[in-house]
Design a protein around this motif. Structure first.
Motif, PDB file in Angstrom:
ATOM      1  N   LYS A  39      51.687  75.602  56.394  1.00 45.35           N
ATOM      2  CA  LYS A  39      50.853  76.802  56.255  1.00 45.35           C
ATOM      3  C   LYS A  39      49.409  76.427  55.897  1.00 45.35           C
ATOM      4  O   LYS A  39      48.460  76.972  56.458  1.00 45.35           O
ATOM      5  CB  LYS A  39      51.451  77.722  55.186  1.00 45.35           C
ATOM      6  N   GLU A  40      49.238  75.475  54.979  1.00 40.90           N
ATOM      7  CA  GLU A  40      47.897  75.028  54.587  1.00 40.90           C
ATOM      8  C   GLU A  40      47.194  74.328  55.752  1.00 40.90           C
ATOM      9  O   GLU A  40      45.994  74.508  55.964  1.00 40.90           O
ATOM     10  CB  GLU A  40      47.983  74.087  53.385  1.00 40.90           C
ATOM     11  N   PHE A  41      47.953  73.550  56.523  1.00 38.36           N
ATOM     12  CA  PHE A  41      47.389  72.879  57.695  1.00 38.36           C
ATOM     13  C   PHE A  41      46.884  73.896  58.711  1.00 38.36           C
ATOM     14  O   PHE A  41      45.773  73.765  59.236  1.00 38.36           O
ATOM     15  CB  PHE A  41      48.443  71.963  58.331  1.00 38.36           C
ATOM     16  N   VAL A  42      47.680  74.919  58.972  1.00 38.75           N
ATOM     17  CA  VAL A  42      47.277  75.957  59.930  1.00 38.75           C
ATOM     18  C   VAL A  42      46.033  76.682  59.415  1.00 38.75           C
ATOM     19  O   VAL A  42      45.097  76.943  60.184  1.00 38.75           O
ATOM     20  CB  VAL A  42      48.444  76.929  60.214  1.00 38.75           C
ATOM     21  N   THR A  43      45.995  76.988  58.124  1.00 38.52           N
ATOM     22  CA  THR A  43      44.812  77.633  57.542  1.00 38.52           C
ATOM     23  C   THR A  43      43.586  76.726  57.689  1.00 38.52           C
ATOM     24  O   THR A  43      42.510  77.191  58.077  1.00 38.52           O
ATOM     25  CB  THR A  43      45.054  77.963  56.051  1.00 38.52           C
ATOM     26  N   PHE A  44      43.750  75.444  57.403  1.00 37.93           N
ATOM     27  CA  PHE A  44      42.662  74.472  57.572  1.00 37.93           C
ATOM     28  C   PHE A  44      42.168  74.472  59.020  1.00 37.93           C
ATOM     29  O   PHE A  44      40.967  74.583  59.276  1.00 37.93           O
ATOM     30  CB  PHE A  44      43.123  73.065  57.172  1.00 37.93           C
ATOM     31  N   MET A  45      43.080  74.357  59.951  1.00 40.23           N
ATOM     32  CA  MET A  45      42.708  74.290  61.368  1.00 40.23           C
ATOM     33  C   MET A  45      42.000  75.568  61.810  1.00 40.23           C
ATOM     34  O   MET A  45      40.990  75.513  62.510  1.00 40.23           O
ATOM     35  CB  MET A  45      43.935  74.032  62.240  1.00 40.23           C
ATOM     36  N   ASN A  46      42.528  76.717  61.405  1.00 39.55           N
ATOM     37  CA  ASN A  46      41.952  78.001  61.827  1.00 39.55           C
ATOM     38  C   ASN A  46      40.616  78.298  61.157  1.00 39.55           C
ATOM     39  O   ASN A  46      39.857  79.129  61.659  1.00 39.55           O
ATOM     40  CB  ASN A  46      42.939  79.134  61.575  1.00 39.55           C
ATOM     41  N   ASP A  74      58.045  64.527  56.164  1.00 39.35           N
ATOM     42  CA  ASP A  74      58.388  65.271  54.952  1.00 39.35           C
ATOM     43  C   ASP A  74      57.910  66.727  54.999  1.00 39.35           C
ATOM     44  O   ASP A  74      58.016  67.466  54.026  1.00 39.35           O
ATOM     45  CB  ASP A  74      57.852  64.579  53.703  1.00 39.35           C
ATOM     46  N   GLY A  75      57.363  67.142  56.147  1.00 38.32           N
ATOM     47  CA  GLY A  75      56.885  68.508  56.285  1.00 38.32           C
ATOM     48  C   GLY A  75      55.543  68.759  55.624  1.00 38.32           C
ATOM     49  O   GLY A  75      55.105  69.902  55.513  1.00 38.32           O
ATOM     50  N   GLN A  76      54.877  67.694  55.195  1.00 41.80           N
ATOM     51  CA  GLN A  76      53.584  67.774  54.520  1.00 41.80           C
ATOM     52  C   GLN A  76      52.655  66.722  55.118  1.00 41.80           C
ATOM     53  O   GLN A  76      53.116  65.714  55.644  1.00 41.80           O
ATOM     54  CB  GLN A  76      53.739  67.446  53.023  1.00 41.80           C
ATOM     55  N   LEU A  77      51.350  66.962  55.024  1.00 38.88           N
ATOM     56  CA  LEU A  77      50.373  65.946  55.417  1.00 38.88           C
ATOM     57  C   LEU A  77      49.678  65.446  54.163  1.00 38.88           C
ATOM     58  O   LEU A  77      48.979  66.212  53.486  1.00 38.88           O
ATOM     59  CB  LEU A  77      49.321  66.524  56.374  1.00 38.88           C
ATOM     60  N   ASP A  78      49.887  64.163  53.839  1.00 35.74           N
ATOM     61  CA  ASP A  78      49.157  63.585  52.722  1.00 35.74           C
ATOM     62  C   ASP A  78      47.749  63.231  53.196  1.00 35.74           C
ATOM     63  O   ASP A  78      47.411  63.431  54.366  1.00 35.74           O
ATOM     64  CB  ASP A  78      49.894  62.382  52.136  1.00 35.74           C
ATOM     65  N   PHE A  79      46.920  62.718  52.303  1.00 32.90           N
ATOM     66  CA  PHE A  79      45.530  62.475  52.664  1.00 32.90           C
ATOM     67  C   PHE A  79      45.405  61.451  53.799  1.00 32.90           C
ATOM     68  O   PHE A  79      44.581  61.613  54.692  1.00 32.90           O
ATOM     69  CB  PHE A  79      44.720  62.028  51.439  1.00 32.90           C
ATOM     70  N   GLY A  80      46.235  60.431  53.806  1.00 36.27           N
ATOM     71  CA  GLY A  80      46.202  59.437  54.885  1.00 36.27           C
ATOM     72  C   GLY A  80      46.545  60.048  56.232  1.00 36.27           C
ATOM     73  O   GLY A  80      45.904  59.752  57.247  1.00 36.27           O
ATOM     74  N   GLU A  81      47.547  60.910  56.250  1.00 34.23           N
ATOM     75  CA  GLU A  81      47.929  61.581  57.491  1.00 34.23           C
ATOM     76  C   GLU A  81      46.822  62.540  57.940  1.00 34.23           C
ATOM     77  O   GLU A  81      46.537  62.656  59.134  1.00 34.23           O
ATOM     78  CB  GLU A  81      49.250  62.322  57.297  1.00 34.23           C
ATOM     79  N   PHE A  82      46.192  63.209  56.985  1.00 30.31           N
ATOM     80  CA  PHE A  82      45.044  64.076  57.270  1.00 30.31           C
ATOM     81  C   PHE A  82      43.908  63.255  57.883  1.00 30.31           C
ATOM     82  O   PHE A  82      43.280  63.680  58.857  1.00 30.31           O
ATOM     83  CB  PHE A  82      44.600  64.743  55.962  1.00 30.31           C
ATOM     84  N   LEU A  83      43.660  62.062  57.340  1.00 30.52           N
ATOM     85  CA  LEU A  83      42.603  61.210  57.881  1.00 30.52           C
ATOM     86  C   LEU A  83      42.904  60.763  59.307  1.00 30.52           C
ATOM     87  O   LEU A  83      41.975  60.539  60.092  1.00 30.52           O
ATOM     88  CB  LEU A  83      42.370  59.993  56.988  1.00 30.52           C
ATOM     89  N   ASN A  84      44.175  60.636  59.657  1.00 28.11           N
ATOM     90  CA  ASN A  84      44.525  60.319  61.051  1.00 28.11           C
ATOM     91  C   ASN A  84      44.036  61.421  61.986  1.00 28.11           C
ATOM     92  O   ASN A  84      43.546  61.148  63.082  1.00 28.11           O
ATOM     93  CB  ASN A  84      46.029  60.116  61.211  1.00 28.11           C
ATOM     94  N   LEU A  85      44.169  62.674  61.556  1.00 27.91           N
ATOM     95  CA  LEU A  85      43.650  63.795  62.338  1.00 27.91           C
ATOM     96  C   LEU A  85      42.135  63.698  62.476  1.00 27.91           C
ATOM     97  O   LEU A  85      41.596  63.775  63.580  1.00 27.91           O
ATOM     98  CB  LEU A  85      44.022  65.128  61.680  1.00 27.91           C
ATOM     99  N   ILE A  86      41.451  63.520  61.356  1.00 29.14           N
ATOM    100  CA  ILE A  86      39.994  63.461  61.356  1.00 29.14           C
ATOM    101  C   ILE A  86      39.510  62.284  62.195  1.00 29.14           C
ATOM    102  O   ILE A  86      38.588  62.420  63.003  1.00 29.14           O
ATOM    103  CB  ILE A  86      39.449  63.369  59.918  1.00 29.14           C
ATOM    104  N   GLY A  87      40.144  61.139  62.033  1.00 30.88           N
ATOM    105  CA  GLY A  87      39.766  59.959  62.814  1.00 30.88           C
ATOM    106  C   GLY A  87      39.990  60.154  64.302  1.00 30.88           C
ATOM    107  O   GLY A  87      39.158  59.771  65.121  1.00 30.88           O
ATOM    108  N   GLY A  88      41.104  60.768  64.662  1.00 32.13           N
ATOM    109  CA  GLY A  88      41.383  61.029  66.067  1.00 32.13           C
ATOM    110  C   GLY A  88      40.379  61.985  66.678  1.00 32.13           C
ATOM    111  O   GLY A  88      39.917  61.783  67.817  1.00 32.13           O
ATOM    112  N   LEU A  89      40.030  63.018  65.933  1.00 37.19           N
ATOM    113  CA  LEU A  89      39.028  63.969  66.429  1.00 37.19           C
ATOM    114  C   LEU A  89      37.660  63.304  66.548  1.00 37.19           C
ATOM    115  O   LEU A  89      36.943  63.520  67.529  1.00 37.19           O
ATOM    116  CB  LEU A  89      38.944  65.182  65.507  1.00 37.19           C
TER     117      LEU A  89
END
Length: 109
Positions: A39-46, A74-89
């Motif tokens: 839910k937090e990820f979707v809010t962040f993206m939107n 685990d159904g959650q994105l930790d900061f490292g996983e979040f950085l994978n998104l940012i790095g990919g973008l």
């Protein structure tokens, strides 16, 4: 996070501080401040990447992104996983800029 060699934070240090602040703004709304729930990820993206989210024709794209980014499943994105998104973008943007006919290749600082 200020460098001892400059009067204040460098541009890169400010970018890191900004990424930390954005992550912390969205993480923890559900009680766990160290990760983003779906839910937090979707809010962040939107909110933060609305032009990407709103222009998707496939309604399942954010679900698939979350699943792909969630490396430990685990159904959650930790900061490292979040950085994978940012790095990919950032990488996708870099490729786009470098392939632009007006880019003229890499710019010197």
């Amino acid at each position: 996070m200020s460098s001892k060699y400059t009067a204040g934070p460098t541009e890169t240090e400010r970018c890191i501080e900004s990424l930390l602040a954005v992550f912390q703004r969205y993480a923890g709304r559900d009680g766990n401040a160290s990760s983003l729930s779906k839910k937090e990820f979707v809010t962040f993206m939107n909110t933060e990447l609305a032009s990407f989210s709103k222009n998707q024709k496939d309604p399942g794209v954010l679900d698939r992104m979350m699943k792909k980014l969630d490396l430990d499943c685990d159904g959650q994105l930790d900061f490292g996983e979040f950085l994978n998104l940012i790095g990919g973008l950032a990488q996708a943007c870099h490729v786009q800029v470098m392939s632009s006919p007006t880019s003229g290749g890499p710019k010197k600082p």
